[in-house]
Motif scaffolding. Structure first.
Motif, PDB file in Angstrom:
ATOM      1  N   TYR A  86       1.591   0.730   0.288  1.00 23.46           N
ATOM      2  CA  TYR A  86       2.364   0.143   1.377  1.00 23.46           C
ATOM      3  C   TYR A  86       2.798  -1.255   0.989  1.00 23.46           C
ATOM      4  O   TYR A  86       2.022  -2.020   0.401  1.00 23.46           O
ATOM      5  N   ASN A  87       4.034  -1.567   1.356  1.00 24.03           N
ATOM      6  CA  ASN A  87       4.573  -2.898   1.076  1.00 24.03           C
ATOM      7  C   ASN A  87       4.997  -3.524   2.400  1.00 24.03           C
ATOM      8  O   ASN A  87       6.161  -3.499   2.762  1.00 24.03           O
TER       9      ASN A  87
ATOM     10  N   VAL B  44      -3.102   0.709  -1.811  1.00 25.04           N
ATOM     11  CA  VAL B  44      -2.543  -0.140  -2.870  1.00 25.04           C
ATOM     12  C   VAL B  44      -1.473  -0.989  -2.202  1.00 25.04           C
ATOM     13  O   VAL B  44      -0.482  -0.470  -1.697  1.00 25.04           O
ATOM     14  N   SER B  45      -1.725  -2.276  -2.167  1.00 23.81           N
ATOM     15  CA  SER B  45      -0.800  -3.184  -1.504  1.00 23.81           C
ATOM     16  C   SER B  45      -0.234  -4.176  -2.511  1.00 23.81           C
ATOM     17  O   SER B  45      -0.684  -4.249  -3.651  1.00 23.81           O
TER      18      SER B  45
ATOM     19  N   GLY C 149      -6.004  -3.488  -1.306  1.00 22.63           N
ATOM     20  CA  GLY C 149      -6.138  -4.314  -2.491  1.00 22.63           C
ATOM     21  C   GLY C 149      -5.022  -4.021  -3.457  1.00 22.63           C
ATOM     22  O   GLY C 149      -4.267  -3.060  -3.300  1.00 22.63           O
ATOM     23  N   SER C 150      -4.940  -4.852  -4.489  1.00 17.34           N
ATOM     24  CA  SER C 150      -3.927  -4.594  -5.513  1.00 17.34           C
ATOM     25  C   SER C 150      -4.443  -3.569  -6.522  1.00 17.34           C
ATOM     26  O   SER C 150      -3.668  -2.809  -7.083  1.00 17.34           O
TER      27      SER C 150
ATOM     28  N   ARG D  88      -1.522   2.874 -10.339  1.00 18.41           N
ATOM     29  CA  ARG D  88      -2.749   2.416  -9.685  1.00 18.41           C
ATOM     30  C   ARG D  88      -3.274   3.476  -8.731  1.00 18.41           C
ATOM     31  O   ARG D  88      -4.473   3.751  -8.686  1.00 18.41           O
ATOM     32  N   MET D  89      -2.371   4.101  -7.985  1.00 20.34           N
ATOM     33  CA  MET D  89      -2.772   5.169  -7.070  1.00 20.34           C
ATOM     34  C   MET D  89      -3.385   6.333  -7.849  1.00 20.34           C
ATOM     35  O   MET D  89      -4.427   6.857  -7.454  1.00 20.34           O
ATOM     36  N   GLU D  90      -2.766   6.709  -8.948  1.00 24.68           N
ATOM     37  CA  GLU D  90      -3.282   7.822  -9.762  1.00 24.68           C
ATOM     38  C   GLU D  90      -4.687   7.518 -10.284  1.00 24.68           C
ATOM     39  O   GLU D  90      -5.555   8.393 -10.292  1.00 24.68           O
TER      40      GLU D  90
END
Length: 167
Positions: free
Chosen positions: A70-71, A35-36, A8-9, A51-53
């Motif tokens: 990941y992108n 997180v994409s 998800g974003s 966002r990851m934090e």
């Protein structure tokens, strides 16, 4: 080992996201919250690192949950990590049509990819990151929408006091 990816974003992570992550952690040995990037969504309020934090902060009580970024194609990420399941939360029937198409595409790209749909709880049916961002931007109370550990981070970033317009 049963490994699932919950993509998800997460811009920002909400109580709805956290509910799906928590429930997935009970079904799988390991859950990767990914997180994409979604090119169809408007400019992000938070960087991928931020966002990851935030996700790490609100999931630290879940021993089998890790966070990554990941992108690229989700199917490629599953192959790279050895994951074989994608966990997606569904709020309404309208979510299902898009997510079903994505599930079929991922299966075509990587035959071992299975998509698991978890329905949201009733209190989170309306909840989205977009709703949170709009409420926070006007200084509204986001207490019932996001984990309390990250509320001030969201409000501090998004609240922009409106200029009073003379009538």
């Amino acid at each position: 080992m049963r490994i699932a990816v919950c993509p998800g974003s997460f811009d920002p992570v909400t109580l709805g996201h956290l509910d799906i992550i928590d429930r997935a952690s009970k079904l799988f040995d390991k859950v990767i919250v990914l997180v994409s990037f979604n090119a169809n969504k408007s400019r992000a309020a938070f960087t991928p690192t931020e966002r990851m934090e935030m996700i790490i902060e609100v999931t630290k009580h879940l021993d089998n949950v890790v966070v990554d970024c990941y992108n690229g194609l989700l199917a490629d990420y599953l192959q790279k990590t050895g994951a074989n399941a994608i966990v997606k939360g569904l709020r309404a029937v309208s979510d299902f049509e898009y997510e079903f198409q994505m599930a079929l595409a991922n299966k075509k790209l990587y035959n071992d990819a299975e998509t698991v749909f978890l329905t949201t709880t009733g209190e989170n049916m309306f909840l989205s990151s977009s709703v949170v961002k709009e409420i926070a931007s006007f200084g509204g109370d986001i207490t019932g929408f996001v984990p309390k550990q990250i509320q001030s981070k969201i409000t501090d970033r998004l609240y922009k006091p409106a200029n009073n317009i003379d009538q």
